[in-house]
Design a protein around this motif. Structure first.
Motif, PDB file in Angstrom:
ATOM      1  N   PRO A   4       0.834  -1.198   0.000  1.00  0.00           N
ATOM      2  CA  PRO A   4       0.000   0.000   0.000  1.00  0.00           C
ATOM      3  C   PRO A   4       0.868   1.246   0.000  1.00  0.00           C
ATOM      4  N   VAL A   5       0.325   2.333  -0.544  1.00  0.00           N
ATOM      5  CA  VAL A   5       1.095   3.566  -0.732  1.00  0.00           C
ATOM      6  C   VAL A   5       0.431   4.714   0.025  1.00  0.00           C
ATOM      7  N   ALA A   6       1.245   5.489   0.723  1.00  0.00           N
ATOM      8  CA  ALA A   6       0.748   6.619   1.502  1.00  0.00           C
ATOM      9  C   ALA A   6       1.471   7.897   1.132  1.00  0.00           C
ATOM     10  N   ILE A   7       0.741   8.997   1.195  1.00  0.00           N
ATOM     11  CA  ILE A   7       1.322  10.335   1.103  1.00  0.00           C
ATOM     12  C   ILE A   7       1.065  11.026   2.436  1.00  0.00           C
ATOM     13  N   VAL A   8       2.088  11.669   2.974  1.00  0.00           N
ATOM     14  CA  VAL A   8       1.926  12.483   4.176  1.00  0.00           C
ATOM     15  C   VAL A   8       2.515  13.851   3.886  1.00  0.00           C
ATOM     16  N   THR A   9       1.700  14.901   3.985  1.00  0.00           N
ATOM     17  CA  THR A   9       2.222  16.251   3.780  1.00  0.00           C
ATOM     18  C   THR A   9       2.735  16.823   5.102  1.00  0.00           C
ATOM     19  N   GLY A  10       3.666  17.743   4.993  1.00  0.00           N
ATOM     20  CA  GLY A  10       4.302  18.270   6.196  1.00  0.00           C
ATOM     21  C   GLY A  10       5.088  17.187   6.905  1.00  0.00           C
ATOM     22  N   ALA A  11       5.616  16.225   6.136  1.00  0.00           N
ATOM     23  CA  ALA A  11       6.264  15.049   6.723  1.00  0.00           C
ATOM     24  C   ALA A  11       7.744  15.245   6.988  1.00  0.00           C
ATOM     25  N   GLY A  12       8.247  16.457   6.789  1.00  0.00           N
ATOM     26  CA  GLY A  12       9.651  16.708   7.050  1.00  0.00           C
ATOM     27  C   GLY A  12       9.972  16.862   8.519  1.00  0.00           C
ATOM     28  N   SER A  13       8.922  16.936   9.349  1.00  0.00           N
ATOM     29  CA  SER A  13       9.142  17.098  10.789  1.00  0.00           C
ATOM     30  C   SER A  13       7.819  16.877  11.515  1.00  0.00           C
ATOM     31  N   GLY A  14       7.877  16.875  12.836  1.00  0.00           N
ATOM     32  CA  GLY A  14       6.693  16.888  13.669  1.00  0.00           C
ATOM     33  C   GLY A  14       5.734  15.725  13.470  1.00  0.00           C
ATOM     34  N   ILE A  15       4.438  16.034  13.496  1.00  0.00           N
ATOM     35  CA  ILE A  15       3.404  15.014  13.381  1.00  0.00           C
ATOM     36  C   ILE A  15       3.519  14.272  12.057  1.00  0.00           C
ATOM     37  N   GLY A  16       3.773  15.006  10.977  1.00  0.00           N
ATOM     38  CA  GLY A  16       3.887  14.380   9.664  1.00  0.00           C
ATOM     39  C   GLY A  16       5.009  13.370   9.602  1.00  0.00           C
ATOM     40  N   GLU A  17       6.171  13.740  10.126  1.00  0.00           N
ATOM     41  CA  GLU A  17       7.299  12.807  10.153  1.00  0.00           C
ATOM     42  C   GLU A  17       6.954  11.576  10.989  1.00  0.00           C
ATOM     43  N   GLY A  18       6.323  11.802  12.136  1.00  0.00           N
ATOM     44  CA  GLY A  18       5.966  10.694  13.004  1.00  0.00           C
ATOM     45  C   GLY A  18       4.990   9.731  12.349  1.00  0.00           C
ATOM     46  N   PRO A 200       4.547  19.330  20.448  1.00  0.00           N
ATOM     47  CA  PRO A 200       5.563  20.276  19.972  1.00  0.00           C
ATOM     48  C   PRO A 200       5.986  19.988  18.537  1.00  0.00           C
ATOM     49  N   THR A 201       5.853  20.976  17.664  1.00  0.00           N
ATOM     50  CA  THR A 201       6.269  20.873  16.268  1.00  0.00           C
ATOM     51  C   THR A 201       6.981  22.165  15.879  1.00  0.00           C
ATOM     52  N   ASN A 202       7.360  22.258  14.610  1.00  0.00           N
ATOM     53  CA  ASN A 202       8.022  23.470  14.128  1.00  0.00           C
ATOM     54  C   ASN A 202       7.108  24.686  14.130  1.00  0.00           C
ATOM     55  N   LEU A 203       5.785  24.456  14.215  1.00  0.00           N
ATOM     56  CA  LEU A 203       4.853  25.585  14.295  1.00  0.00           C
ATOM     57  C   LEU A 203       4.993  26.345  15.607  1.00  0.00           C
ATOM     58  N   CYS A 204       5.452  25.662  16.617  1.00  0.00           N
ATOM     59  CA  CYS A 204       5.489  26.265  17.955  1.00  0.00           C
ATOM     60  C   CYS A 204       6.680  27.210  18.108  1.00  0.00           C
ATOM     61  N   PRO A 205       6.431  28.481  18.442  1.00  0.00           N
ATOM     62  CA  PRO A 205       7.543  29.399  18.693  1.00  0.00           C
ATOM     63  C   PRO A 205       8.397  28.887  19.856  1.00  0.00           C
ATOM     64  N   PRO A 206       9.718  28.977  19.744  1.00  0.00           N
ATOM     65  CA  PRO A 206      10.601  28.469  20.808  1.00  0.00           C
ATOM     66  C   PRO A 206      10.271  29.030  22.186  1.00  0.00           C
ATOM     67  N   GLU A 207       9.894  30.298  22.236  1.00  0.00           N
ATOM     68  CA  GLU A 207       9.599  30.907  23.534  1.00  0.00           C
ATOM     69  C   GLU A 207       8.346  30.304  24.172  1.00  0.00           C
TER      70      GLU A 207
END
Length: 288
Positions: A4-18, A200-207
């Motif tokens: 089976p084949v899957a596409i995940v967008t935003g998969a370079g990090s965070g939830i997508g990578e997971g 926590p993902t790249n969307l979250c500001p470090p502060e």
């Protein structure tokens, strides 16, 4: 039989990578789709030969359409799973001070930047439009059924005053999957959404991350529980699944206030279908 084949967008990090990593571990061929080629290529190479990276800007329909075509062909003319996960926070805050309100050459107030809605909601709608097209054409390669998952947010169930466009887009995702899920399941395509609390993902500001209490962080593993529930049940559709700490919660829409609204929400579909029948003048809706 092909994998089976899957596409995940935003998969370079965070939830997508997971999620991409989780699907890979379950035997999927996975397309790592991301705007950031450096992180996307790194994830794909780390996973192995059954993963590939395709760069995409989901706010551009041609870019997303090319993603689907390339993924379908790379997967042996098969597509089984799509996670519309890419997202951004508000690109411009509607509460901006008077000093930031700019006029154009005609003296008209320049429009608010609504990129958030394009990425978080319109791309999800177009993603399902593209996904069902390729699922329908996957039968000869052993597919023909599909799992569509969109990333909403806890902000799609409650509200997030600092990011009102983000809130609106995530509410829109929940409404979209609830509306389409009960229809597409009739042809073997389930449509669901996850509504994460604070992961926590790249969307979250470090502060923000520095100040966030650890007891209120939801781990990525909770997202996997929801994904596994979708994978395990071909009838589970139209669901908004809240992710909080280690648990998942299937959140239902609000109760009907009276029998009239219940009738409208559960039995008026045939009237709408007749009004929108192919080849006839569309019924102009007022209300539902």
């Amino acid at each position: 039989m092909s994998k089976p084949v899957a596409i995940v967008t935003g998969a370079g990090s965070g939830i997508g990578e997971g999620v991409a990593t989780h699907l890979y571990s379950k035997g999927y061929k996975v397309v790592i789709a991301d705007l950031n080629s450096a992180t996307g290529e790194k994830v794909a190479s780390t996973l192995g030969p059954d993963a590939t990276f395709i760069q995409v800007d989901v706010s551009s329909y041609p870019s997303q359409a090319r993603l689907f075509k390339q993924a379908y062909e790379w997967g042996g003319k098969r597509l089984d799973f799509f996670h519309a996960n890419a997202g951004v926070d508000d690109r411009q805050v509607i509460y901006d001070s008077a000093e930031k309100e700019e006029l154009d050459e005609e003296g008209l107030l320049k429009p608010l930047n609504t990129k958030t809605l394009e990425v978080n909601l319109e791309a999800v709608v177009q993603g399902l439009w593209l996904f069902k097209y390729y699922v329908r054409r996957s039968k000869e390669a052993g597919g023909g059924k599909g799992k569509f998952v969109a990333t909403s947010s806890a902000a799609g169930l409650y509200s997030m005053p600092p990011c009102p466009q983000y809130t609106a887009s995530k509410y829109g995702v929940v409404g979209f999957v609830r509306a389409t899920g009960e229809v597409f399941v009739k042809e073997g395509i389930t449509v669901n959404a996850i509504c994460p609390a604070f992961i926590p993902t790249n969307l979250c500001p470090p502060e923000v991350l520095k100040r966030w209490p650890k007891e209120h962080i939801t781990p990525l593993t909770t997202a996997y529980k929801a994904i596994d529930a979708f994978l395990a049940d071909d009838t589970l559709t139209g669901q908004a699944v809240e992710l909080s700490q280690g648990d998942i919660f299937f959140r239902q829409q609000v109760d009907w206030p009276n029998e009239s609204q219940k009738w409208m929400g559960t039995q008026s579909h045939t009237i709408w279908d007749e009004g929108y029948a192919i080849g006839k003048e569309p019924l102009k809706r007022s209300g539902y």
